[in-house]
Design an enzyme around this catalytic site. Sequence first.
Site, short mmCIF file in Angstrom:
data_model
loop_
_atom_site.label_atom_id
_atom_site.label_comp_id
_atom_site.label_asym_id
_atom_site.label_seq_id
_atom_site.Cartn_x
_atom_site.Cartn_y
_atom_site.Cartn_z
N SER A 125 6.92 -0.81 9.86
CA SER A 125 5.59 -1.20 10.33
C SER A 125 5.27 -2.61 9.86
O SER A 125 5.90 -3.11 8.92
CB SER A 125 4.52 -0.25 9.77
N ASP A 126 4.30 -3.23 10.47
CA ASP A 126 3.79 -4.47 9.90
C ASP A 126 2.90 -4.09 8.71
O ASP A 126 2.59 -2.92 8.47
CB ASP A 126 3.04 -5.31 10.94
N TRP A 127 2.47 -5.08 7.97
CA TRP A 127 1.77 -4.90 6.70
C TRP A 127 0.49 -4.04 6.88
O TRP A 127 -0.47 -4.49 7.51
CB TRP A 127 1.41 -6.27 6.13
N GLY A 128 0.54 -2.84 6.33
CA GLY A 128 -0.65 -1.98 6.39
C GLY A 128 -0.98 -1.47 7.78
O GLY A 128 -2.05 -0.89 7.99
N ALA A 129 -0.08 -1.66 8.72
CA ALA A 129 -0.42 -1.34 10.12
C ALA A 129 -0.60 0.16 10.35
O ALA A 129 -1.35 0.54 11.26
CB ALA A 129 0.65 -1.89 11.07
#
Length: 746
Positions: free
Chosen positions: A287-291
């Site tokens: 995932s992207d950061w915190g997505a």
Amino acid sequence: MRKLATLATLAAFTAAFAAPAGGPALERRVEETLSRLTFEQKVGQLWQGLGRKVVEPASGDMSGEKLKESFVMDVRAGRYGSLIGKRGVENYNIIQRAAMEGVGIPLLIGNDMIHSVVTTYPIPLALACSWDESLWERVAEAMALETILEGCNWTFAPMLDIALDARWGRIAEGGGCDPLVTGLMGAAMVRGFQGADMSDGLHIAACAKHYVCYGASLGGRDYNAVELSDDTLRNTYLPPFRMAVDAGVATIMPAFHSYNGVPCSMDGYLLRDILRGEMGFDGMTISDWGAVSQLIQHGTVVDGADAAAKALNAGMDMEMVSECYIKNLASLVNEGRVSMKTVDDAVRNVLRVKFRLGLFDHPEIDAAKVGAAVDPAANRALAREAAQKSIVLLKNEADALPLKSGAKVALLGDVSTNDWQMLGCWSTCNLSNFENAALLDGLKADGVDVAYTEAYTLTGRVDAAEIEKAAGQADIVVAAFGSYWETTGEGNSSSKIELPGNQLEVARAVKACGKPLVAVVFGGRPMAFPELAELADAVVMAWNPGGCGGWGIADVLTGAVEPRGRLTVDIPRTTGVCPLFYSQTTTGRPVVVNKNNPFGQRFTSCYNDVEPSALYPFGFGLTYTTFEIKNEKCGIVNDAGGAQLVAVADVTNTGKRDGSELVQLYVRDKVAKIARPRRELKSFARVELKSGETKRVELRVPVASLGYWTKGSYIVEPGGFTAWIASDSDSGRPVDFNLDPEIPAK
Ligand code: NOJ
């Protein structure tokens, strides 16, 4: 009409790449490893945490006594599958040793090494303008080695987002607006990062991102929603990812945004049906950061547990930083909201990448071996070459460039002496560790008689008297325009792409002195500068050229090397025309521009107040010589290489200097089921020509690549096409050809 069976045919215009290492032996090792993991350890494999440094470098005590025990115990217990951030080789090795002694699975340790590690290369948008696959691959390979020495085995690059809108700050991070150029660059960088054998200890895993169509965010605003058709997704945004998958990319990062309402992080259609089902990707998604936790803000999940269930079920294997998986997967499996098979499959994908990277066989970094392969001087030379090849000469009236030997040059502007401003949006380097050059350094190194006066800053003061004095003492003025790189990249969308501050006053002041003006434009996005382009005698698009940029620009200004960069985006005349891209779909009322209607005739597809065309179009770039392309011919052949469009032309260097032309092949389907782009790039070739020399150029593309997606099918329609063998996306003579219904589109 013929319907093609698989997506693979669309990628036929890419080179053939080796399939990612795999096979039954690897799968056996994956299964063996999986079978001995506890549930908690499996969940650990699906998490990328921030972790901590285990050794405090500042203390100078690298003996290992200051290990952060709780963190190391977590690593040993298998609570992390991966870490984000560089922490140095010693920490890396301590972490991997702990992981191997404990759970027996090494960690993926990743960071954003996008165009910069120790050496800083031009930003990706600039690198793309070289149109040079070998350069892209060499830059990535050099970055891989430096990345390993920072204690990482994985980079979150290349970014493959097609960017049509200059307002979007992340336009700096990708290859521009064209799927072919972006895809070729992405595939080359994957080959460079990962090498022929990713497990050789000298390469790293790549991550193609942000899957997918992030660059189409509404209004050019970062993280914003995207609304576009499935046809456009497939015709424009997916091809670069397909090319990266064909090149064997190890990992893929889904994007932050929602696509037609569904956040990419929980979109099973994108992650399972297309990426795995159609493209055959068998690596890992991160995932992207915190997505994953941000699905709550999207309003598509109730809470962290719901987010974990929806993301994992959709095919998101690893969660970056947020903790929805580690906190909720046990209960989700107990409740039957996530199956054990789904968890196991995600872990398999993670393990497969770790095996491919050879981490089980050599979990620690052999710093001596990697260090021996790094050659800082060669990297500097490569960064200088990359800068030279990325720079695009946009205007050169009355041969203002190259600078005449012995000419007195007045150099102006704060950026001209600022090596930091050469770097760009993903600079991770520490300037003191790397020999850098600002423009003034470069001009001096190239022996130019140069006198520097700041006279203005990009966003602030302009001292007209200083400009007048400096220009009065010089034969020619070179001045730095554009924007600071901190205004581009992630979280840096802008509602205005015009030059900030009072930069036009600078250009006017120089012209008032009657001296020729060379405008060197810096920045991470195409900016709108029609008046500067009018006033300046020469305009050089330098982008953010990297740490060796000052040398690279000077080499071009002095003529030590030829300018050879070509735009991979269109340069708009004003913000209001964004998004602007050469391959726009044809309309029923094409723009008619004439003497009485310079902006376009009313009731044609134009604006009232600005020319609708690009100030400088995609593919454009001048050299210090001139070329003529003639005797263009196009036709279909069906030989041993399969059914292909063959385009030939004679290219002559009509100027006085040797140089290279970038010959570009554009095609338009004249009559199709759906309105098609006015032109699409299909191929290109660089031709080196001595002054006066002519060479015949032949470009071939598979007939299969002349098709397009519509309503879920990829079709190639027989009938009339137009081709242009041209120097840019606006020039060239149309050459018609016909695709016979009997020709097999394979
Ligand atoms: C957010 C960015 O969107 C992505 O490109 C980057 O790789 C991650 N953060 C990790 O830093």
